[in-house]
Design a protein around this motif. Structure first.
Motif, PDB file in Angstrom:
ATOM      1  N   ALA A   1      35.184  26.074  15.513  1.00  0.00           N
ATOM      2  CA  ALA A   1      35.146  27.540  15.462  1.00  0.00           C
ATOM      3  C   ALA A   1      34.817  28.119  16.835  1.00  0.00           C
ATOM      4  O   ALA A   1      35.451  29.082  17.286  1.00  0.00           O
ATOM      5  CB  ALA A   1      34.121  28.003  14.426  1.00  0.00           C
ATOM      6  N   THR A   2      33.826  27.539  17.518  1.00  0.00           N
ATOM      7  CA  THR A   2      33.464  28.056  18.836  1.00  0.00           C
ATOM      8  C   THR A   2      34.534  27.747  19.868  1.00  0.00           C
ATOM      9  O   THR A   2      34.910  28.612  20.669  1.00  0.00           O
ATOM     10  CB  THR A   2      32.115  27.454  19.289  1.00  0.00           C
ATOM     11  N   ALA A   3      35.037  26.529  19.866  1.00  0.00           N
ATOM     12  CA  ALA A   3      36.058  26.159  20.853  1.00  0.00           C
ATOM     13  C   ALA A   3      37.316  27.002  20.705  1.00  0.00           C
ATOM     14  O   ALA A   3      38.020  27.266  21.688  1.00  0.00           O
ATOM     15  CB  ALA A   3      36.400  24.674  20.721  1.00  0.00           C
ATOM     16  N   SER A   4      37.600  27.448  19.484  1.00  0.00           N
ATOM     17  CA  SER A   4      38.809  28.253  19.262  1.00  0.00           C
ATOM     18  C   SER A   4      38.678  29.667  19.801  1.00  0.00           C
ATOM     19  O   SER A   4      39.672  30.368  19.980  1.00  0.00           O
ATOM     20  CB  SER A   4      39.130  28.309  17.760  1.00  0.00           C
ATOM     21  N   ARG A   5      37.447  30.116  20.075  1.00  0.00           N
ATOM     22  CA  ARG A   5      37.248  31.494  20.535  1.00  0.00           C
ATOM     23  C   ARG A   5      37.475  31.666  22.033  1.00  0.00           C
ATOM     24  O   ARG A   5      37.703  32.769  22.504  1.00  0.00           O
ATOM     25  CB  ARG A   5      35.810  31.943  20.244  1.00  0.00           C
ATOM     26  N   TYR A   6      37.355  30.586  22.783  1.00  0.00           N
ATOM     27  CA  TYR A   6      37.350  30.693  24.243  1.00  0.00           C
ATOM     28  C   TYR A   6      38.466  29.852  24.841  1.00  0.00           C
ATOM     29  O   TYR A   6      38.539  28.634  24.609  1.00  0.00           O
ATOM     30  CB  TYR A   6      35.989  30.246  24.780  1.00  0.00           C
ATOM     31  N   MET A   7      39.315  30.494  25.621  1.00  0.00           N
ATOM     32  CA  MET A   7      40.491  29.825  26.167  1.00  0.00           C
ATOM     33  C   MET A   7      40.119  28.604  26.997  1.00  0.00           C
ATOM     34  O   MET A   7      40.804  27.588  26.966  1.00  0.00           O
ATOM     35  CB  MET A   7      41.309  30.809  27.007  1.00  0.00           C
ATOM     36  N   GLU A   8      38.996  28.693  27.728  1.00  0.00           N
ATOM     37  CA  GLU A   8      38.621  27.577  28.592  1.00  0.00           C
ATOM     38  C   GLU A   8      38.155  26.354  27.804  1.00  0.00           C
ATOM     39  O   GLU A   8      38.023  25.259  28.361  1.00  0.00           O
ATOM     40  CB  GLU A   8      37.550  27.999  29.602  1.00  0.00           C
ATOM     41  N   LEU A   9      37.909  26.536  26.512  1.00  0.00           N
ATOM     42  CA  LEU A   9      37.507  25.410  25.667  1.00  0.00           C
ATOM     43  C   LEU A   9      38.667  24.824  24.869  1.00  0.00           C
ATOM     44  O   LEU A   9      38.464  23.970  24.005  1.00  0.00           O
ATOM     45  CB  LEU A   9      36.381  25.844  24.713  1.00  0.00           C
ATOM     46  N   THR A  10      39.883  25.243  25.174  1.00  0.00           N
ATOM     47  CA  THR A  10      41.052  24.693  24.489  1.00  0.00           C
ATOM     48  C   THR A  10      41.135  23.165  24.608  1.00  0.00           C
ATOM     49  O   THR A  10      41.468  22.483  23.631  1.00  0.00           O
ATOM     50  CB  THR A  10      42.344  25.340  25.021  1.00  0.00           C
ATOM     51  N   PRO A  11      40.821  22.567  25.788  1.00  0.00           N
ATOM     52  CA  PRO A  11      40.846  21.102  25.861  1.00  0.00           C
ATOM     53  C   PRO A  11      39.897  20.443  24.849  1.00  0.00           C
ATOM     54  O   PRO A  11      40.230  19.410  24.269  1.00  0.00           O
ATOM     55  CB  PRO A  11      40.420  20.813  27.304  1.00  0.00           C
ATOM     56  N   LEU A  12      38.728  21.031  24.635  1.00  0.00           N
ATOM     57  CA  LEU A  12      37.793  20.478  23.656  1.00  0.00           C
ATOM     58  C   LEU A  12      38.353  20.603  22.244  1.00  0.00           C
ATOM     59  O   LEU A  12      38.259  19.673  21.436  1.00  0.00           O
ATOM     60  CB  LEU A  12      36.445  21.188  23.748  1.00  0.00           C
ATOM     61  N   LEU A  13      38.957  21.731  21.958  1.00  0.00           N
ATOM     62  CA  LEU A  13      39.563  21.930  20.641  1.00  0.00           C
ATOM     63  C   LEU A  13      40.645  20.886  20.393  1.00  0.00           C
ATOM     64  O   LEU A  13      40.753  20.333  19.290  1.00  0.00           O
ATOM     65  CB  LEU A  13      40.145  23.344  20.550  1.00  0.00           C
ATOM     66  N   ARG A  14      41.432  20.573  21.405  1.00  0.00           N
ATOM     67  CA  ARG A  14      42.486  19.563  21.254  1.00  0.00           C
ATOM     68  C   ARG A  14      41.897  18.181  20.996  1.00  0.00           C
ATOM     69  O   ARG A  14      42.443  17.389  20.215  1.00  0.00           O
ATOM     70  CB  ARG A  14      43.362  19.556  22.497  1.00  0.00           C
ATOM     71  N   VAL A  15      40.768  17.885  21.646  1.00  0.00           N
ATOM     72  CA  VAL A  15      40.105  16.600  21.404  1.00  0.00           C
ATOM     73  C   VAL A  15      39.643  16.507  19.957  1.00  0.00           C
ATOM     74  O   VAL A  15      39.871  15.498  19.273  1.00  0.00           O
ATOM     75  CB  VAL A  15      38.897  16.419  22.352  1.00  0.00           C
ATOM     76  N   ILE A  16      39.010  17.562  19.470  1.00  0.00           N
ATOM     77  CA  ILE A  16      38.517  17.559  18.095  1.00  0.00           C
ATOM     78  C   ILE A  16      39.670  17.400  17.114  1.00  0.00           C
ATOM     79  O   ILE A  16      39.603  16.604  16.163  1.00  0.00           O
ATOM     80  CB  ILE A  16      37.731  18.848  17.793  1.00  0.00           C
ATOM     81  N   ASP A  17      40.755  18.133  17.337  1.00  0.00           N
ATOM     82  CA  ASP A  17      41.904  18.029  16.435  1.00  0.00           C
ATOM     83  C   ASP A  17      42.520  16.630  16.480  1.00  0.00           C
ATOM     84  O   ASP A  17      42.972  16.103  15.456  1.00  0.00           O
ATOM     85  CB  ASP A  17      42.951  19.084  16.794  1.00  0.00           C
ATOM     86  N   GLU A  18      42.499  16.019  17.646  1.00  0.00           N
ATOM     87  CA  GLU A  18      43.054  14.668  17.772  1.00  0.00           C
ATOM     88  C   GLU A  18      42.206  13.645  17.014  1.00  0.00           C
ATOM     89  O   GLU A  18      42.743  12.819  16.270  1.00  0.00           O
ATOM     90  CB  GLU A  18      43.139  14.283  19.247  1.00  0.00           C
TER      91      GLU A  18
END
Length: 365
Positions: free
Chosen positions: A333-350
């Motif tokens: 939820a937090t990573a999805s709010r901030y563009m600079e955290l997109t790499p972290l969101l991709r890691v979690i989804d992976e």
């Protein structure tokens, strides 16, 4: 170690068989308890297990012949595994700050036994009904009051610093224990690069917040309901001097229950308003403060997911891992709010096999 003592008119509680892996330690404990019993009017035959936590500490409850304090708590903290000195230090700091915390009545330092007063059996978590946020607000107001008292007492150089080295050590638990050992995924290549980049942003953001005393586990499970207006505070031995955003993030992004965003915002605004009035170093702009709280919460969620995996895989305590989906949801939820955290969101989804969250994100690119 948790709430309301039984009425004094009740007969002493029956003792329970306490399991000891070390018979010699058990004998030392019984001798120590017998030695201090007269001074505190303890009834040693009533000792029973009160609780155990994620560490190697255990807590026992026993009755007394004192109607003003019918029960006491004993902490069993083996000195080769747990250092009790920080607990004693922070208990004194909290008392000095006007925060209700257990008083250390006796301390067998060489053997790691402590006699404490009993704050009761009922935690804030026990009485909260997530379906009734309005009924929970008074409890959160009490929690905010205790937190602000604690933060107002802050002085540099008293508690260990919550510095870059500690922040980075905490974050490293996630790739090592959650991704590598729990999920069985090698942390290398693009995945490692994304994590490293995200972790640096998170640490830099958190270090930018002003420093105060930080409880580090300030959540309803560690707040005790007493007979007065003040909540008792437990599990404070890991306190540090660090970001003012940490404890409110811990309170509202709990390990064991989740609130709707509306309620989280409401209580966070209440804290922010009270903190500003008290003169604490929170950002004058609530939007900037809330962003900092979310990024601090992200640090905590990544750390706790790693710790819960470690508790299961190394320490044989599988019940904690059942709560990791809550933390993964917080992280996403937090990573999805901030563009600079997109790499972290991709890691979690992976690693979770989930689909990326779509929608707007904000923050600095």
């Amino acid at each position: 170690m948790t709430a309301s003592p039984p009425p004094a008119s009740l007969a002493p509680s029956p003792a329970q068989t306490i399991l000891w892996t070390d018979p010699q330690r058990a004998e030392v404990f019984r001798g120590w308890l017998a030695a201090i019993a007269p001074a505190h009017r303890l009834l040693p035959d009533t000792v029973r297990l009160a609780s155990a936590d994620a560490s190697f500490r255990r807590y026992f409850r026993l009755d007394t012949a004192d109607t003003a304090a019918p029960t006491r708590i004993v902490m069993d903290a083996p000195p080769d595994k747990e250092n009790s000195a920080p607990f004693v230090q922070v208990a004194q700091l909290m008392a000095g700050a006007g925060v209700l915390a257990p008083t250390v009545l006796e301390w067998d330092k060489p053997n790691g036994f402590l006699l404490l007063d009993d704050l009761g059996r009922q935690t804030m978590l026990d009485v909260i009904d997530p379906a009734k946020p309005d009924a929970s607000r008074p409890l959160y107001d009490q929690a905010i009051d205790a937190l602000i008292r604690w933060q107002l007492a802050s002085k540099p150089g008293v508690l260990p610093p919550y510095d870059r080295a500690l922040l980075e050590r905490e974050l490293s638990l996630f790739p090592e224990w959650y991704i590598g050992r729990h999920r069985g995924i090698a942390v290398e290549g693009k995945l490692k690069e994304r994590l490293d980049r995200s972790f640096k942003l998170i640490v830099d953001s958190n270090l930018a917040s002003p420093a105060v005393y930080v409880h580090r586990d300030f959540m309803p499970r560690n707040l005790m309901i007493g007979n007065g207006a003040a909540l008792g505070v437990l599990d404070f031995q890991d306190a540090v001097y660090g970001p003012v955003t940490y404890d409110i993030a811990s309170l509202m992004r709990d390990a064991f229950l989740s609130w709707d965003e509306e309620f989280v915002l409401d209580i966070t605004i209440r804290y922010w308003t009270a903190a500003r009035k008290a003169g604490l170093p929170v950002d004058e702009d609530f939007g900037a403060f809330y962003r900092a709280v979310e990024w601090m919460g992200l640090q905590r969620h990544l750390k706790v997911a790693g710790i819960f995996a470690r508790l299961t895989l190394r320490d044989g305590k599988p019940k904690y891992l059942a709560d990791t989906p809550r933390f993964i949801a917080y992280i996403r939820a937090t990573a999805s709010r901030y563009m600079e955290l997109t790499p972290l969101l991709r890691v979690i989804d992976e690693i979770e096999g989930t689909s990326a969250i779509t929608g707007f994100a904000y923050g600095r690119v």
